[in-house]
Design a protein around this motif. Structure first.
Motif, PDB file in Angstrom:
ATOM      1  N   CYS A  88     120.285 -68.784 -52.001  1.00 56.17           N
ATOM      2  CA  CYS A  88     118.749 -68.123 -52.182  1.00 56.17           C
ATOM      3  C   CYS A  88     118.773 -66.726 -52.274  1.00 56.17           C
ATOM      4  CB  CYS A  88     118.220 -68.553 -50.795  1.00 56.17           C
ATOM      5  SG  CYS A  88     116.527 -68.407 -50.800  1.00 56.17           S
ATOM      6  N   TRP A 134     116.499 -72.018 -44.210  1.00 50.68           N
ATOM      7  CA  TRP A 134     116.918 -73.065 -44.816  1.00 50.68           C
ATOM      8  C   TRP A 134     116.242 -74.169 -44.198  1.00 50.68           C
ATOM      9  CZ3 TRP A 134     119.342 -72.872 -49.452  1.00 50.68           C
ATOM     10  CH2 TRP A 134     120.151 -71.622 -49.768  1.00 50.68           C
ATOM     11  N   ARG A 141     116.724 -78.849 -44.770  1.00 52.20           N
ATOM     12  CA  ARG A 141     117.159 -80.029 -45.590  1.00 52.20           C
ATOM     13  C   ARG A 141     116.581 -81.127 -45.257  1.00 52.20           C
ATOM     14  NH1 ARG A 141     121.012 -83.721 -43.531  1.00 52.20           N
ATOM     15  NH2 ARG A 141     122.050 -85.041 -45.530  1.00 52.20           N
ATOM     16  N   VAL A 184     125.233 -70.738 -42.358  1.00 52.15           N
ATOM     17  CA  VAL A 184     124.332 -70.028 -43.228  1.00 52.15           C
ATOM     18  C   VAL A 184     125.040 -68.494 -42.955  1.00 52.15           C
ATOM     19  CG1 VAL A 184     122.032 -68.903 -43.563  1.00 52.15           C
ATOM     20  CG2 VAL A 184     122.481 -71.294 -43.301  1.00 52.15           C
ATOM     21  N   LEU A 223     124.322 -71.051 -48.226  1.00 51.39           N
ATOM     22  CA  LEU A 223     124.265 -72.253 -47.385  1.00 51.39           C
ATOM     23  C   LEU A 223     125.398 -73.304 -47.943  1.00 51.39           C
ATOM     24  CD1 LEU A 223     123.260 -74.163 -45.316  1.00 51.39           C
ATOM     25  CD2 LEU A 223     121.367 -75.174 -46.967  1.00 51.39           C
ATOM     26  N   TYR A 249     116.631 -79.841 -50.623  1.00 49.00           N
ATOM     27  CA  TYR A 249     116.919 -78.506 -49.711  1.00 49.00           C
ATOM     28  C   TYR A 249     115.667 -77.500 -50.188  1.00 49.00           C
ATOM     29  CZ  TYR A 249     121.430 -79.777 -48.573  1.00 49.00           C
ATOM     30  OH  TYR A 249     122.643 -80.545 -48.094  1.00 49.00           O
ATOM     31  N   CYS A 262     114.496 -73.101 -49.455  1.00 47.37           N
ATOM     32  CA  CYS A 262     114.784 -71.912 -48.922  1.00 47.37           C
ATOM     33  C   CYS A 262     113.397 -71.098 -48.900  1.00 47.37           C
ATOM     34  CB  CYS A 262     115.741 -70.967 -49.726  1.00 47.37           C
ATOM     35  SG  CYS A 262     115.894 -69.407 -49.006  1.00 47.37           S
TER      36      CYS A 262
END
Length: 255
Positions: free
Chosen positions: A133, A147, A149, A158, A177, A187, A189
């Motif tokens: 990111c 982050w 998921r 991370v 990540l 995912y 960010c």
């Protein structure tokens, strides 16, 4: 309020382009440091570092009073006393207090970060990878990166970089990540920054072809079988035609 100082020193290095001759290629060595605090809660941020052509050489971890080289090899050929950075931060803090006392405390305009999200390597399912990111071109250097998921917050593994200075006195930052791509995972960010009313967010999911369904596989098997039978039939017909033609050519002519 913040005090930012930086020195961009152009260096002229001699390079040779195959057979053309010597040319001058400019490079930039940048010393970037800042000390800032918020007007509300009593909270302050500070950072000190050196960059060469926008790549970090080292930064100083102020709390630990330790110089951290971007690559350990750099420390073999150069050194920097962390105490010098601490002295600079003390001067920056003092200058900031003086400037606040002598001004109307107007703030510099905030610059919202630009955000990008991408994998470090080509993606294969079940193969470990790293999502990156990248927040770029923002001011001030205070940003929180988060982050998720499939909607759930992820923090394990991370790693966030320090703030990297830019020649235009804006900043950039990375967050990494580690992950294992799974089909259907999504995912995201998000970066929170004073210049944006809400989080700036990017989404990412593995782009891999879907496996053929059972019905599709059966269909393609039937098509392949039909094509094979048709090919056999066509080949047999051609062979029989050739045999008949040869038999006709061998018959004796009438006397």
């Amino acid at each position: 309020m913040a005090v930012l100082s930086g020195a961009a020193v152009p260096l002229l290095l001699l390079g040779v382009l195959g057979g053309v001759g010597a040319v001058l290629k400019p490079h930039v060595l940048l010393q970037a440091e800042f000390y800032q605090r918020s007007e509300g809660p009593d909270k302050a941020w500070a950072q000190f570092g050196f960059h060469f052509d926008a790549d970090e050489l080292f930064h100083v971890e102020l709390d630990a009073a330790q110089t951290v080289w971007r690559l350990p090899e750099f420390g073999r050929f150069a050194s920097f006393e962390a105490q010098g950075a601490l002295q600079n931060m003390a001067v920056g803090k003092q200058n900031l207090e003086v400037m606040i006392g002598n001004s109307n405390r107007s703030q510099q305009d905030f610059v919202t970060p630009e955000l990008a999200l991408f994998p470090a390597e080509a993606v294969s399912l079940e193969e470990p990878n790293v999502l990156i990111c990248y927040a770029d071109k923002f001011w001030p250097p205070v940003a929180t990166m988060e982050w998720r998921r499939n909607g759930a917050v992820v923090s394990e593994g991370v790693y966030d970089s320090v703030y990297y200075g830019r020649p235009d006195l804006l900043f950039r930052k990375f967050s990494y990540l580690p992950f294992v791509p799974q089909r259907g995972d999504v995912y995201s960010c998000a970066v929170r920054h004073w210049g944006a009313e809400g989080p700036v967010q990017r989404m990412w999911e593995p782009e891999v072809p879907e496996p053929p369904s059972e019905s599709s596989a059966t269909l393609w098997c039937a098509v392949g079988l039909a094509v094979g039978i048709a090919g056999i039939a066509a080949g047999t017909a051609l062979i029989l035609r050739a045999v008949r033609r040869n038999a006709a050519n061998r018959q004796p002519g009438l006397l």
